[in-house]
Every structure is written in structure tokens, then in C-alpha cells.
Write a protein that holds these residues in place. Sequence first.
Motif, PDB file in Angstrom:
ATOM      1  N   LEU A  86       6.996 -11.026   8.433  1.00 13.32           N
ATOM      2  CA  LEU A  86       6.417  -9.771   8.878  1.00 13.32           C
ATOM      3  C   LEU A  86       4.969 -10.006   9.279  1.00 13.32           C
ATOM      4  CD1 LEU A  86       7.639  -7.314   6.099  1.00 13.32           C
ATOM      5  CD2 LEU A  86       8.508  -7.502   8.418  1.00 13.32           C
ATOM      6  N   ARG A  87       4.529  -9.279  10.287  1.00  9.78           N
ATOM      7  CA  ARG A  87       3.118  -9.349  10.666  1.00  9.78           C
ATOM      8  C   ARG A  87       2.239  -8.844   9.532  1.00  9.78           C
ATOM      9  NH1 ARG A  87       2.574  -6.731  16.455  1.00  9.78           N
ATOM     10  NH2 ARG A  87       4.438  -7.841  17.007  1.00  9.78           N
ATOM     11  N   ARG A  88       2.684  -7.767   8.940  1.00  9.56           N
ATOM     12  CA  ARG A  88       1.917  -7.149   7.868  1.00  9.56           C
ATOM     13  C   ARG A  88       2.875  -6.699   6.775  1.00  9.56           C
ATOM     14  NH1 ARG A  88      -2.659  -2.813   9.108  1.00  9.56           N
ATOM     15  NH2 ARG A  88      -3.897  -3.383   7.319  1.00  9.56           N
ATOM     16  N   VAL A  89       2.687  -7.220   5.576  1.00 13.54           N
ATOM     17  CA  VAL A  89       3.530  -6.839   4.446  1.00 13.54           C
ATOM     18  C   VAL A  89       3.038  -5.493   3.927  1.00 13.54           C
ATOM     19  CG1 VAL A  89       4.301  -7.480   2.132  1.00 13.54           C
ATOM     20  CG2 VAL A  89       3.987  -9.236   3.875  1.00 13.54           C
ATOM     21  N   PRO A  90       3.938  -4.527   3.755  1.00 14.47           N
ATOM     22  CA  PRO A  90       3.502  -3.194   3.335  1.00 14.47           C
ATOM     23  C   PRO A  90       2.980  -3.168   1.897  1.00 14.47           C
ATOM     24  CG  PRO A  90       5.891  -3.305   3.402  1.00 14.47           C
ATOM     25  CD  PRO A  90       5.379  -4.594   3.965  1.00 14.47           C
ATOM     26  N   THR A  91       2.099  -2.221   1.635  1.00 12.80           N
ATOM     27  CA  THR A  91       1.642  -1.949   0.283  1.00 12.80           C
ATOM     28  C   THR A  91       2.804  -1.304  -0.459  1.00 12.80           C
ATOM     29  OG1 THR A  91      -0.581  -1.556   1.115  1.00 12.80           O
ATOM     30  CG2 THR A  91      -0.082  -0.696  -1.066  1.00 12.80           C
ATOM     31  N   LEU A  92       3.031  -1.722  -1.700  1.00 14.37           N
ATOM     32  CA  LEU A  92       4.181  -1.236  -2.457  1.00 14.37           C
ATOM     33  C   LEU A  92       3.788  -0.111  -3.402  1.00 14.37           C
ATOM     34  CD1 LEU A  92       5.713  -4.704  -3.395  1.00 14.37           C
ATOM     35  CD2 LEU A  92       6.328  -3.234  -1.476  1.00 14.37           C
ATOM     36  N   ARG A  93       4.588   0.931  -3.409  1.00 13.07           N
ATOM     37  CA  ARG A  93       4.448   2.040  -4.347  1.00 13.07           C
ATOM     38  C   ARG A  93       5.812   2.225  -4.991  1.00 13.07           C
ATOM     39  NH1 ARG A  93       6.065   7.057  -3.528  1.00 13.07           N
ATOM     40  NH2 ARG A  93       5.318   8.632  -4.942  1.00 13.07           N
ATOM     41  N   PHE A  94       5.828   2.376  -6.311  1.00 10.58           N
ATOM     42  CA  PHE A  94       7.100   2.472  -7.021  1.00 10.58           C
ATOM     43  C   PHE A  94       7.342   3.892  -7.502  1.00 10.58           C
ATOM     44  CE2 PHE A  94       5.752  -1.888  -7.195  1.00 10.58           C
ATOM     45  CZ  PHE A  94       6.905  -2.553  -6.824  1.00 10.58           C
ATOM     46  N   ALA A  95       8.587   4.342  -7.371  1.00 13.66           N
ATOM     47  CA  ALA A  95       8.978   5.679  -7.802  1.00 13.66           C
ATOM     48  C   ALA A  95      10.337   5.595  -8.497  1.00 13.66           C
ATOM     49  CB  ALA A  95       9.060   6.625  -6.605  1.00 13.66           C
ATOM     50  N   TRP A  96      10.537   6.469  -9.459  1.00 18.55           N
ATOM     51  CA  TRP A  96      11.787   6.511 -10.220  1.00 18.55           C
ATOM     52  C   TRP A  96      12.829   7.296  -9.431  1.00 18.55           C
ATOM     53  CZ3 TRP A  96      12.781   3.857 -14.531  1.00 18.55           C
ATOM     54  CH2 TRP A  96      13.906   4.186 -15.284  1.00 18.55           C
TER      55      TRP A  96
END
Length: 105
Positions: A86-96
Motif C-alpha cells: 500500500l502507498r499509505r497504511v491506514p491508521t487503525l482504530r479498534f471497535a467491539w
Amino acid sequence: MMNPRVKARIEAEIQRELSDIIATELRDPVLKEFLPDIVGVELSANGQRATVYVFAGDEALREAVLSALARDAGFLRTELAHRMDLRRVPTLRFAWEDPLKRWPL
């Protein structure tokens, strides 16, 4: 705006890779013990953020699992960068996400 087919492919690949990284690479005792399932990934329209939906079987584990994943988000993102093209790896946010509530049997 990202092509919907490309977006769906990237979401599926992120889901596969994160599942593998959590199962094999992480040393966090909470995540090793409860081994959360990645039940879905939703990429933002510009591809910069990804919401990762997880489930670990018991609502009582929610806070422990989500805080452990938040602590390890930088490591997970770095591993994704190594594994994905990927050109840019996304920022990760976690949700239940309880899959049984969304898709009852």
C-alpha cells in the motif's frame, strides 16, 4: 474517493493480515489468552483510517481486549506495512462488534 472493489479488496486483506499477526506475532498476554476475532474492517473513503471490528466472545472482556489492541496499534500498523503493498497504511482504530447481534442465527 476509492473504487468500491479496490476498497473491499483492501479491507479483506487487512482483515486477513491482522488476524494472522494477532495469532502469530503478538506477545501481549491479554491478546494471547483471549485471541480476538477480526470480524470486519471498514476503510475510510480516502483510505487513511481503518476501523477494525473485533470480538472475543464475552462482553466482560471488551475493555481489556480493546485497550490491549490500542496499545499494540503501532506494531500492528508497522507489520501491515511490511506485509501489504500500500502507498499509505491506514491508521487503525479498534471497535467491539458482536457478530451474533448483527447477524442472529
